[in-house]
Design an enzyme around this catalytic site. Structure first.
Site, PDB file in Angstrom:
ATOM      1  N   LYS A 158      15.346  -4.247  15.483  1.00 60.77           N
ATOM      2  CA  LYS A 158      13.968  -3.844  15.774  1.00 60.77           C
ATOM      3  C   LYS A 158      13.635  -2.507  15.125  1.00 60.77           C
ATOM      4  O   LYS A 158      12.535  -2.305  14.637  1.00 60.77           O
ATOM      5  CB  LYS A 158      13.778  -3.772  17.287  1.00 60.77           C
ATOM      6  CG  LYS A 158      12.372  -3.395  17.732  1.00 60.77           C
ATOM      7  CD  LYS A 158      11.398  -4.485  17.380  1.00 60.77           C
ATOM      8  CE  LYS A 158       9.970  -4.155  17.769  1.00 60.77           C
ATOM      9  NZ  LYS A 158       9.009  -5.029  17.077  1.00 60.77           N
ATOM     10  N   GLU A 196      10.941 -13.401   7.448  1.00 64.15           N
ATOM     11  CA  GLU A 196      11.926 -12.809   8.358  1.00 64.15           C
ATOM     12  C   GLU A 196      12.276 -13.716   9.529  1.00 64.15           C
ATOM     13  O   GLU A 196      13.390 -13.653  10.041  1.00 64.15           O
ATOM     14  CB  GLU A 196      11.504 -11.412   8.840  1.00 64.15           C
ATOM     15  CG  GLU A 196      10.410 -11.360   9.877  1.00 64.15           C
ATOM     16  CD  GLU A 196      10.164  -9.941  10.395  1.00 64.15           C
ATOM     17  OE1 GLU A 196       9.003  -9.576  10.538  1.00 64.15           O
ATOM     18  OE2 GLU A 196      11.129  -9.207  10.667  1.00 64.15           O
ATOM     19  N   GLU A 210       1.914  -8.886   4.566  1.00 65.68           N
ATOM     20  CA  GLU A 210       2.438  -8.910   5.937  1.00 65.68           C
ATOM     21  C   GLU A 210       2.738 -10.345   6.389  1.00 65.68           C
ATOM     22  O   GLU A 210       3.750 -10.606   7.037  1.00 65.68           O
ATOM     23  CB  GLU A 210       1.433  -8.227   6.876  1.00 65.68           C
ATOM     24  CG  GLU A 210       1.719  -8.353   8.362  1.00 65.68           C
ATOM     25  CD  GLU A 210       3.084  -7.815   8.784  1.00 65.68           C
ATOM     26  OE1 GLU A 210       3.737  -7.099   8.006  1.00 65.68           O
ATOM     27  OE2 GLU A 210       3.508  -8.162   9.908  1.00 65.68           O
ATOM     28  N   ASN A 257      24.707   6.018  20.202  1.00 60.32           N
ATOM     29  CA  ASN A 257      23.692   5.476  19.298  1.00 60.32           C
ATOM     30  C   ASN A 257      23.432   6.536  18.239  1.00 60.32           C
ATOM     31  O   ASN A 257      23.272   7.712  18.567  1.00 60.32           O
ATOM     32  CB  ASN A 257      22.407   5.189  20.093  1.00 60.32           C
ATOM     33  CG  ASN A 257      21.341   4.540  19.244  1.00 60.32           C
ATOM     34  OD1 ASN A 257      21.625   4.057  18.153  1.00 60.32           O
ATOM     35  ND2 ASN A 257      20.114   4.536  19.736  1.00 60.32           N
ATOM     36  N   GLY A 258      23.411   6.141  16.960  1.00 59.14           N
ATOM     37  CA  GLY A 258      23.167   7.123  15.891  1.00 59.14           C
ATOM     38  C   GLY A 258      24.321   7.128  14.906  1.00 59.14           C
ATOM     39  O   GLY A 258      25.110   6.172  14.851  1.00 59.14           O
ATOM     40  N   ARG A 293      17.436  -3.985  20.416  1.00 62.17           N
ATOM     41  CA  ARG A 293      17.864  -2.817  19.646  1.00 62.17           C
ATOM     42  C   ARG A 293      19.125  -3.109  18.832  1.00 62.17           C
ATOM     43  O   ARG A 293      19.561  -2.276  18.037  1.00 62.17           O
ATOM     44  CB  ARG A 293      18.148  -1.634  20.585  1.00 62.17           C
ATOM     45  CG  ARG A 293      16.944  -1.181  21.371  1.00 62.17           C
ATOM     46  CD  ARG A 293      17.315  -0.040  22.286  1.00 62.17           C
ATOM     47  NE  ARG A 293      17.628   1.152  21.546  1.00 62.17           N
ATOM     48  CZ  ARG A 293      16.763   2.123  21.255  1.00 62.17           C
ATOM     49  NH1 ARG A 293      15.513   2.018  21.643  1.00 62.17           N
ATOM     50  NH2 ARG A 293      17.136   3.187  20.578  1.00 62.17           N
ATOM     51  N   LYS A 348       6.319 -11.808   7.558  1.00 56.16           N
ATOM     52  CA  LYS A 348       6.529 -12.442   8.861  1.00 56.16           C
ATOM     53  C   LYS A 348       7.217 -13.787   8.692  1.00 56.16           C
ATOM     54  O   LYS A 348       8.165 -14.101   9.392  1.00 56.16           O
ATOM     55  CB  LYS A 348       5.173 -12.602   9.548  1.00 56.16           C
ATOM     56  CG  LYS A 348       5.175 -12.395  11.001  1.00 56.16           C
ATOM     57  CD  LYS A 348       5.079 -10.948  11.471  1.00 56.16           C
ATOM     58  CE  LYS A 348       6.094 -10.010  10.898  1.00 56.16           C
ATOM     59  NZ  LYS A 348       5.867  -8.617  11.179  1.00 56.16           N
ATOM     60  N   TRP A 358      24.220  -2.565  16.948  1.00 57.56           N
ATOM     61  CA  TRP A 358      23.811  -3.047  15.631  1.00 57.56           C
ATOM     62  C   TRP A 358      24.614  -2.218  14.633  1.00 57.56           C
ATOM     63  O   TRP A 358      24.431  -1.018  14.519  1.00 57.56           O
ATOM     64  CB  TRP A 358      22.306  -2.864  15.424  1.00 57.56           C
ATOM     65  CG  TRP A 358      21.824  -3.387  14.124  1.00 57.56           C
ATOM     66  CD1 TRP A 358      21.777  -4.684  13.734  1.00 57.56           C
ATOM     67  CD2 TRP A 358      21.312  -2.621  13.029  1.00 57.56           C
ATOM     68  NE1 TRP A 358      21.269  -4.772  12.469  1.00 57.56           N
ATOM     69  CE2 TRP A 358      20.971  -3.539  12.013  1.00 57.56           C
ATOM     70  CE3 TRP A 358      21.109  -1.259  12.805  1.00 57.56           C
ATOM     71  CZ2 TRP A 358      20.444  -3.126  10.789  1.00 57.56           C
ATOM     72  CZ3 TRP A 358      20.577  -0.849  11.605  1.00 57.56           C
ATOM     73  CH2 TRP A 358      20.250  -1.786  10.612  1.00 57.56           C
ATOM     74  N   HIS A 387      -1.109 -13.267 -13.902  1.00 58.14           N
ATOM     75  CA  HIS A 387      -0.331 -12.369 -14.759  1.00 58.14           C
ATOM     76  C   HIS A 387       1.171 -12.594 -14.606  1.00 58.14           C
ATOM     77  O   HIS A 387       1.965 -11.751 -15.012  1.00 58.14           O
ATOM     78  CB  HIS A 387      -0.688 -10.914 -14.447  1.00 58.14           C
ATOM     79  CG  HIS A 387      -2.132 -10.599 -14.719  1.00 58.14           C
ATOM     80  ND1 HIS A 387      -2.669 -10.566 -15.989  1.00 58.14           N
ATOM     81  CD2 HIS A 387      -3.171 -10.365 -13.869  1.00 58.14           C
ATOM     82  CE1 HIS A 387      -3.965 -10.296 -15.918  1.00 58.14           C
ATOM     83  NE2 HIS A 387      -4.298 -10.177 -14.641  1.00 58.14           N
ATOM     84  N   CYS A 399      21.132   0.989  18.227  1.00 62.87           N
ATOM     85  CA  CYS A 399      21.912   0.377  19.293  1.00 62.87           C
ATOM     86  C   CYS A 399      21.213   0.685  20.615  1.00 62.87           C
ATOM     87  O   CYS A 399      20.294   1.492  20.663  1.00 62.87           O
ATOM     88  CB  CYS A 399      23.319   0.960  19.340  1.00 62.87           C
ATOM     89  SG  CYS A 399      24.175   0.852  17.759  1.00 62.87           S
TER      90      CYS A 399
HETATM   91  O1  M6R Z   1       9.394   1.149  13.875  1.00 57.83           O
HETATM   92  P1  M6R Z   1       8.800   1.116  12.483  1.00 57.83           P
HETATM   93  O2  M6R Z   1       7.373   0.705  12.494  1.00 57.83           O
HETATM   94  O3  M6R Z   1       8.985   2.405  11.764  1.00 57.83           O
HETATM   95  O4  M6R Z   1       9.627   0.012  11.718  1.00 57.83           O
HETATM   96  C1  M6R Z   1       9.439  -0.207  10.349  1.00 57.83           C
HETATM   97  C2  M6R Z   1       9.951  -1.563   9.935  1.00 57.83           C
HETATM   98  O5  M6R Z   1      11.344  -1.645  10.119  1.00 57.83           O
HETATM   99  C3  M6R Z   1       9.283  -2.674  10.759  1.00 57.83           C
HETATM  100  O6  M6R Z   1       7.889  -2.593  10.633  1.00 57.83           O
HETATM  101  C4  M6R Z   1       9.744  -4.069  10.292  1.00 57.83           C
HETATM  102  O7  M6R Z   1       9.344  -4.298   8.964  1.00 57.83           O
HETATM  103  C5  M6R Z   1       9.143  -5.108  11.221  1.00 57.83           C
HETATM  104  N1  M6R Z   1       9.849  -5.149  12.465  1.00 57.83           N
HETATM  105  C6  M6R Z   1       9.117  -6.477  10.608  1.00 57.83           C
HETATM  106  O8  M6R Z   1       8.450  -7.384  11.441  1.00 57.83           O
END
Ligand code: M6R
Length: 599
Positions: A594, A482, A475, A96-97, A27, A479, A70, A498, A2
């Site tokens: 994020k 998501e 990756e 937050n937490g 956040r 991308k 969040w 396979h 958050c």
């Molecule tokens: O802050 P971090 O690199 O530890 O975050 C890890 C993942 O949550 C982050 O890389 C996530 O997969 C990406 N935002 C996706 O684009």
């Protein structure tokens, strides 16, 4: 995760809080609220973003706090939105937490009326009890946080108090020193347009913020925390004319890469200087690196594994942080556990690194976030220096993570005498070419936009690559899925036959990595396999044969082993334009945040 904000001073508190919350929406953005204080505490909050909250414009509060959420405990709703208040309505808290023992604490708070499902709400009620015993706000907060288990950053206001009280444990909180008041943020992004003079709170700190300054105590003792100057400005945190943060951040990659490499490599001497504190003799004795990370950072780890193994001749495991566990076979004396995390706050990654610490291993972090929790828990940190990344989808931080880990691979290789000065020099020259090669791809964005329009309606998208192409395949699929919500998968090209080949049809575009370090000639066989099932193939290629084998080819500049990282940038743009054509919420994809601060 958050976002917390706050302001106390002579400026328009309401306007400051609202703009800070907008800055912090990356956040979390499922509900928002602010508490304005001026003899009374008025709370305005609801599900949605701060734009959805009806805040009066005719009030003139002396200070206030705000929150963008969040959800972790309790669904996104008006009642669960922060700030939360006590029974008197004179006290407001943003948090937050996670409070791990909130059930037990709630049971002890008989007679108090709760209005939300959140863990947070116990905090104002616990403070209320302390105030009823005649205590002032500051000692009341100090005592209450000793009863909380878990992670928290909190900001507390009370109608009778001319200060905002803050506390931090395992969750970041930053104070900004302005010309006309003091600012609070979960990170500097909250208030960087007002001030770049900042103080990072440490775990256990309790702070009282007045318009003129801050007093901080830790365990009852007054402590001095330094004021530091952040080097990036408000323009760096804004969209700078791009439609989306993600697009801006994709285009910032040449600059981000230069910052990651800046002052750290000497390609003529074949040497790297990363300002690492751990003794070189200790690093020379490391025979196992355990990379722990999540999501995109995990993919950076997979890429780095290849580099560590070839440049530093060290054996490397890459583990999704949530799956990490120490085994009897681990030898702490010769193990380096290295967390890769953009935010430095990812709960799974912190948990893994804590397990490595408890085993007695050396620990390091590669992160973008100065002052983040991970930096406080490891023996040493290398910063990727990519600048703030606001879009939920990681882009520039991925390439900067890989570039930084590449530097560390060379550093380790030289320390361990695993790579000659000449070979190191050649690799470092390639690395130096990376920003320019990425710029070439960005300059060809129109062509990638065309491909996104032509192939964006596929049923599923498959990305295939070998070796240094495999992490990029994973990756690129992440991308695309998501931000576009399309089904996409990355596969080791050799694995297709396979099993996954059964999924390939004329409706499933296949994107193939055909660059140096990815065994492109072998992957061409896999290209033929999918084409004979009717799939269209887009080659990301630095080899000439691609145009003969693939339906489409994106030319990747010829810069040696880092070419697939350049291809990754083209595929970020591919994902971006497919998502944009579908009018997706690119910077804030559904269900995501994020930084994920829960396990
Ligand atoms: O802050 P971090 O690199 O530890 O975050 C890890 C993942 O949550 C982050 O890389 C996530 O997969 C990406 N935002 C996706 O684009």
């Amino acid at each position: 995760m958050c976002g917390i904000t706050g302001y106390i001073g002579g400026s328009d508190s309401t306007a400051v809080l609202k703009s800070s919350l907008k800055n912090l929406e990356y956040r979390g953005y499922d509900s928002a609220g602010i508490a304005l204080v001026d003899d009374t505490v008025e709370v305005y909050k609801r599900q949605g973003t701060i734009d959805d909250v009806a805040v009066p414009t005719d009030c003139d509060p002396s200070h206030g706090i705000g929150h963008t959420r969040w959800s972790t405990h309790g669904e996104p709703s008006d009642d669960n939105a922060h700030p939360h208040t006590d029974c008197t309505g004179e006290l407001a808290v943003v948090h937050n937490g996670i409070i791990g023992n909130f059930h037990e604490l709630k049971a002890e708070l008989g007679g108090h009326v709760f209005t939300s499902d959140t863990d947070t709400e116990v905090i104002p009620h616990l403070i209320e009890e302390e105030l009823e015993r005649g205590r002032d706000l500051y000692p009341a907060v100090s005592d209450v946080i000793n009863r909380l288990e878990g992670s928290f950053a909190i900001a507390v206001t009370h109608a009778d108090c001319d200060a905002v009280v803050l506390a931090r444990q395992d969750s970041p909180l930053v104070i900004g020193h302005g010309d006309d008041g003091m600012f609070i943020g979960s990170d500097v992004t909250a208030f960087v347009e007002y001030t770049r003079q900042v103080t990072y709170l440490e775990d256990g700190d309790v702070a009282a913020l007045t318009p003129d300054g801050v007093t901080i105590t830790n365990d009852g003792t007054v402590v001095n925390r330094p004021i530091t100057q952040v080097t990036w400005d408000a323009a760096a945190a804004g969209k700078s004319g791009h439609d989306h943060y993600m697009h801006k951040e994709i285009h910032e990659q040449p600059h981000a890469l230069r910052q990651s490499l800046s002052g750290r490599l000497d390609e003529l001497a074949g040497e790297v200087d990363l300002d690492i504190d751990i003794d070189q003799e200790v690093l020379a004795d490391i025979d196992r690196i355990q990379l722990v990370a999540c999501g995109t950072s995990y993919h950076a780890g997979l890429f780095a594994k290849r580099l560590f193994e070839t440049l530093a001749n060290v054996s490397v495991t890459v583990t999704r942080a949530s799956e990490y566990h120490v085994t009897g076979a681990d030898d702490p004396a010769s193990t380096l556990a290295l967390a890769i995390t953009q935010s430095g706050e990812t709960a799974d990654t912190l948990s893994a690194i804590r397990e490595a610490v408890s085993m007695g291993a050396r620990t390091m972090a590669v992160t973008n976030t100065v002052g983040s929790t991970v930096t406080r828990e490891v023996d040493d940190t290398i910063f990727i220096q990519a600048g703030p990344e606001i879009g939920v989808a990681a882009t520039k931080t991925f390439v900067s993570q890989v570039a930084t880990l590449a530097l560390f691979s060379v550093y380790l290789g030289r320390t361990r005498n695993a790579i000659s000065r000449n070979d190191a020099a050649t690799f470092l020259s390639n690395l130096r070419e990376l920003p320019g090669a990425v710029q070439e791809i960005l300059d060809a964005e129109g062509e990638i936009e065309r491909l996104a329009a032509a192939y964006g309606d596929g049923e599923s998208f498959f990305f295939i690559g070998r070796h240094l192409g495999y992490p990029v395949a994973l990756e690129s699929a992440l991308k695309l899925k998501e931000i576009s919500y399309d089904h996409a998968e990355g596969f080791a090209a050799g694995e297709l036959k396979h099993g996954p080949l059964a999924l390939v049809t004329p409706e499933t575009p296949v994107i193939a990595l055909l660059t140096e370090g990815t065994e492109p000639q072998k992957t061409l066989n896999n290209v033929k396999e999918v084409e004979s099932r009717g799939a269209s193939v887009i080659g990301m290629a630095s080899i000439e044969e691609s145009t003969a084998f693939c339906d489409e080819t994106v030319d990747i500049p010829d810069i040696g082993r880092m070419e697939s990282l350049v291809a990754n940038v083209a595929l970020q743009l591919f994902a971006y334009h497919i998502a944009k054509n579908k009018d997706r919420n690119i910077d804030k994809p559904r269900n995501l945040a994020k930084s994920v601060t829960v396990e």
